[in-house]
Design a protein around this motif. Sequence first.
Motif, PDB file in Angstrom:
ATOM      1  N   ASP A  29     -30.605  19.649  23.726  1.00 30.31           N
ATOM      2  CA  ASP A  29     -29.931  20.078  22.623  1.00 30.31           C
ATOM      3  C   ASP A  29     -29.080  19.118  21.690  1.00 30.31           C
ATOM      4  N   GLU A  30     -28.453  17.967  22.416  1.00 29.33           N
ATOM      5  CA  GLU A  30     -27.759  17.155  21.476  1.00 29.33           C
ATOM      6  C   GLU A  30     -27.798  15.897  22.161  1.00 29.33           C
ATOM      7  N   ILE A  31     -27.745  14.840  21.301  1.00 29.71           N
ATOM      8  CA  ILE A  31     -27.664  13.214  21.798  1.00 29.71           C
ATOM      9  C   ILE A  31     -26.229  12.711  21.510  1.00 29.71           C
ATOM     10  N   TYR A  32     -25.675  12.318  22.491  1.00 29.00           N
ATOM     11  CA  TYR A  32     -24.319  11.478  22.569  1.00 29.00           C
ATOM     12  C   TYR A  32     -24.818  10.066  22.641  1.00 29.00           C
ATOM     13  N   CYS A  33     -24.208   9.116  22.099  1.00 25.81           N
ATOM     14  CA  CYS A  33     -24.156   7.588  21.901  1.00 25.81           C
ATOM     15  C   CYS A  33     -22.748   7.312  22.576  1.00 25.81           C
ATOM     16  N   LEU A  34     -22.788   6.227  23.603  1.00 24.75           N
ATOM     17  CA  LEU A  34     -21.400   5.684  23.912  1.00 24.75           C
ATOM     18  C   LEU A  34     -21.295   4.458  23.536  1.00 24.75           C
ATOM     19  N   GLY A  35     -22.068   3.965  22.422  1.00 25.95           N
ATOM     20  CA  GLY A  35     -21.531   2.710  21.831  1.00 25.95           C
ATOM     21  C   GLY A  35     -22.286   1.554  22.107  1.00 25.95           C
ATOM     22  N   ASP A  36     -22.177   0.340  21.514  1.00 27.95           N
ATOM     23  CA  ASP A  36     -22.821  -0.802  21.499  1.00 27.95           C
ATOM     24  C   ASP A  36     -24.034  -0.619  20.821  1.00 27.95           C
ATOM     25  N   ILE A  37     -24.399  -0.043  19.633  1.00 32.20           N
ATOM     26  CA  ILE A  37     -25.626   0.066  19.079  1.00 32.20           C
ATOM     27  C   ILE A  37     -25.872  -1.435  18.660  1.00 32.20           C
ATOM     28  N   VAL A  38     -25.144  -2.241  18.350  1.00 26.27           N
ATOM     29  CA  VAL A  38     -25.704  -3.527  17.886  1.00 26.27           C
ATOM     30  C   VAL A  38     -25.071  -4.870  18.595  1.00 26.27           C
ATOM     31  N   GLY A  39     -25.577  -5.915  18.542  1.00 24.73           N
ATOM     32  CA  GLY A  39     -25.353  -6.931  19.164  1.00 24.73           C
ATOM     33  C   GLY A  39     -26.556  -7.454  20.349  1.00 24.73           C
ATOM     34  N   TYR A  40     -26.728  -8.543  20.597  1.00 29.98           N
ATOM     35  CA  TYR A  40     -27.918  -9.140  21.013  1.00 29.98           C
ATOM     36  C   TYR A  40     -29.236  -8.864  20.535  1.00 29.98           C
ATOM     37  N   GLY A  41     -29.750  -7.818  20.046  1.00 31.47           N
ATOM     38  CA  GLY A  41     -30.816  -7.482  19.544  1.00 31.47           C
ATOM     39  C   GLY A  41     -31.089  -7.810  18.203  1.00 31.47           C
ATOM     40  N   PRO A  42     -32.529  -7.868  18.130  1.00 35.37           N
ATOM     41  CA  PRO A  42     -33.072  -8.050  16.702  1.00 35.37           C
ATOM     42  C   PRO A  42     -32.983  -6.929  15.711  1.00 35.37           C
ATOM     43  N   SER A  43     -32.868  -5.604  15.691  1.00 31.56           N
ATOM     44  CA  SER A  43     -33.037  -4.656  14.857  1.00 31.56           C
ATOM     45  C   SER A  43     -31.703  -3.784  14.823  1.00 31.56           C
ATOM     46  N   PRO A  44     -30.639  -4.507  14.439  1.00 32.74           N
ATOM     47  CA  PRO A  44     -29.336  -3.710  14.238  1.00 32.74           C
ATOM     48  C   PRO A  44     -29.425  -2.624  13.249  1.00 32.74           C
ATOM     49  N   ASN A  45     -29.961  -2.719  12.195  1.00 27.37           N
ATOM     50  CA  ASN A  45     -29.556  -1.659  10.965  1.00 27.37           C
ATOM     51  C   ASN A  45     -30.547  -0.577  11.360  1.00 27.37           C
ATOM     52  N   GLU A  46     -31.857  -0.844  11.989  1.00 25.27           N
ATOM     53  CA  GLU A  46     -32.736   0.278  12.264  1.00 25.27           C
ATOM     54  C   GLU A  46     -32.124   1.081  13.570  1.00 25.27           C
ATOM     55  N   CYS A  47     -31.360   0.517  14.396  1.00 20.23           N
ATOM     56  CA  CYS A  47     -30.788   1.131  15.398  1.00 20.23           C
ATOM     57  C   CYS A  47     -29.436   2.109  15.022  1.00 20.23           C
ATOM     58  N   VAL A  48     -28.865   1.374  14.162  1.00 20.00           N
ATOM     59  CA  VAL A  48     -27.714   2.273  13.429  1.00 20.00           C
ATOM     60  C   VAL A  48     -28.238   3.402  12.725  1.00 20.00           C
ATOM     61  N   ALA A  49     -29.204   3.273  12.012  1.00 18.29           N
ATOM     62  CA  ALA A  49     -29.839   4.467  11.116  1.00 18.29           C
ATOM     63  C   ALA A  49     -30.347   5.474  12.098  1.00 18.29           C
ATOM     64  N   TYR A  50     -31.114   5.219  13.262  1.00 20.67           N
ATOM     65  CA  TYR A  50     -31.680   6.224  14.085  1.00 20.67           C
ATOM     66  C   TYR A  50     -30.656   6.907  14.807  1.00 20.67           C
ATOM     67  N   VAL A  51     -29.613   6.149  15.198  1.00 18.32           N
ATOM     68  CA  VAL A  51     -28.252   6.738  15.982  1.00 18.32           C
ATOM     69  C   VAL A  51     -27.684   7.907  15.088  1.00 18.32           C
ATOM     70  N   GLN A  52     -27.518   7.378  13.992  1.00 20.01           N
ATOM     71  CA  GLN A  52     -26.910   7.928  12.836  1.00 20.01           C
ATOM     72  C   GLN A  52     -27.648   9.448  12.672  1.00 20.01           C
ATOM     73  N   GLU A  53     -28.930   9.213  12.550  1.00 15.21           N
ATOM     74  CA  GLU A  53     -29.697  10.334  12.049  1.00 15.21           C
ATOM     75  C   GLU A  53     -29.648  11.371  13.311  1.00 15.21           C
ATOM     76  N   ARG A  54     -29.726  10.696  14.506  1.00 21.49           N
ATOM     77  CA  ARG A  54     -30.015  11.780  15.959  1.00 21.49           C
ATOM     78  C   ARG A  54     -28.843  12.172  16.578  1.00 21.49           C
ATOM     79  N   ALA A  55     -27.871  11.448  16.791  1.00 19.44           N
ATOM     80  CA  ALA A  55     -26.589  11.617  17.798  1.00 19.44           C
ATOM     81  C   ALA A  55     -25.599  12.309  17.039  1.00 19.44           C
ATOM     82  N   SER A  56     -25.128  13.420  17.597  1.00 22.72           N
ATOM     83  CA  SER A  56     -23.954  14.167  17.252  1.00 22.72           C
ATOM     84  C   SER A  56     -22.655  13.827  17.585  1.00 22.72           C
ATOM     85  N   VAL A  57     -22.549  12.844  18.627  1.00 23.56           N
ATOM     86  CA  VAL A  57     -21.502  12.359  19.063  1.00 23.56           C
ATOM     87  C   VAL A  57     -21.789  10.834  19.158  1.00 23.56           C
ATOM     88  N   SER A  58     -20.904   9.892  18.494  1.00 25.36           N
ATOM     89  CA  SER A  58     -21.340   8.329  18.682  1.00 25.36           C
ATOM     90  C   SER A  58     -19.763   7.792  18.734  1.00 25.36           C
TER      91      SER A  58
END
Length: 241
Positions: A29-58
Amino acid sequence: MRIAIISDIHGNYSALEQVISDIDQQNIDEIYCLGDIVGYGPSPNECVAYVQERASVSLLGNHDAVAIDRDNIETFNTYAKEAILWTRKELSAKSKNYLSNLKMTHHALNLTYVHSSPLKPEEWTYISTIHVAMEQFSHFPGQVCFVGHTHVAIILAQDQFLNKGFRSESVSFEDKERYIINVGAVGQPRDYNPKASYGILDTEKNHFEYRRIQYDIQKTQNLMEKAGLPMYLIDRLTDGR
Ligand code: ZN
């Protein structure tokens, strides 16, 4: 309600994509994200956009906080520092704006969600010993607190199991027991299992289960190499250490 709980994506879009595609087959029903969307990896903007689109709690993670210059970079080791400096340059204004509006904790249905720990979340404490865990149990009101931050998928129970953490694929919550559950990392697992980790909480069945998802590690590693990110961070994805 069935909630997919993801954490510590760390700019690993290949892992996030696979995890979300698994989530889409799990009647969630819902996706919750507990943080650290960015750092270490090569695609920070893509990850932020996808979490923004899909997670209801971030929620905000420590790497997100340092990426937007809200926290001191000096708390980071050499590799984390190098990666976050690269991430800062890479992040778009839109991504930074999203990260700067994330909150620290979420409470709902007698459950707590936080990146690091319920006691002073802004101090980014690692719940990596039983001693630290026991202290944390008196700082959330309900039965379960979900965390990320250590990148190690583990369930800690307050009384049962002699206060020892247990690795298990699932847990049915017992009425008189309380739990701290680390959902593990999507983008950089450190429990010697390189597969992306996330969890599914069923609030009606009082049940939590882990999912470990195979993804294209090589694809992420190639992008990291192109970006000039530290070899140590590239290598550790291979065996999840
Ligand atoms: Zn992390």
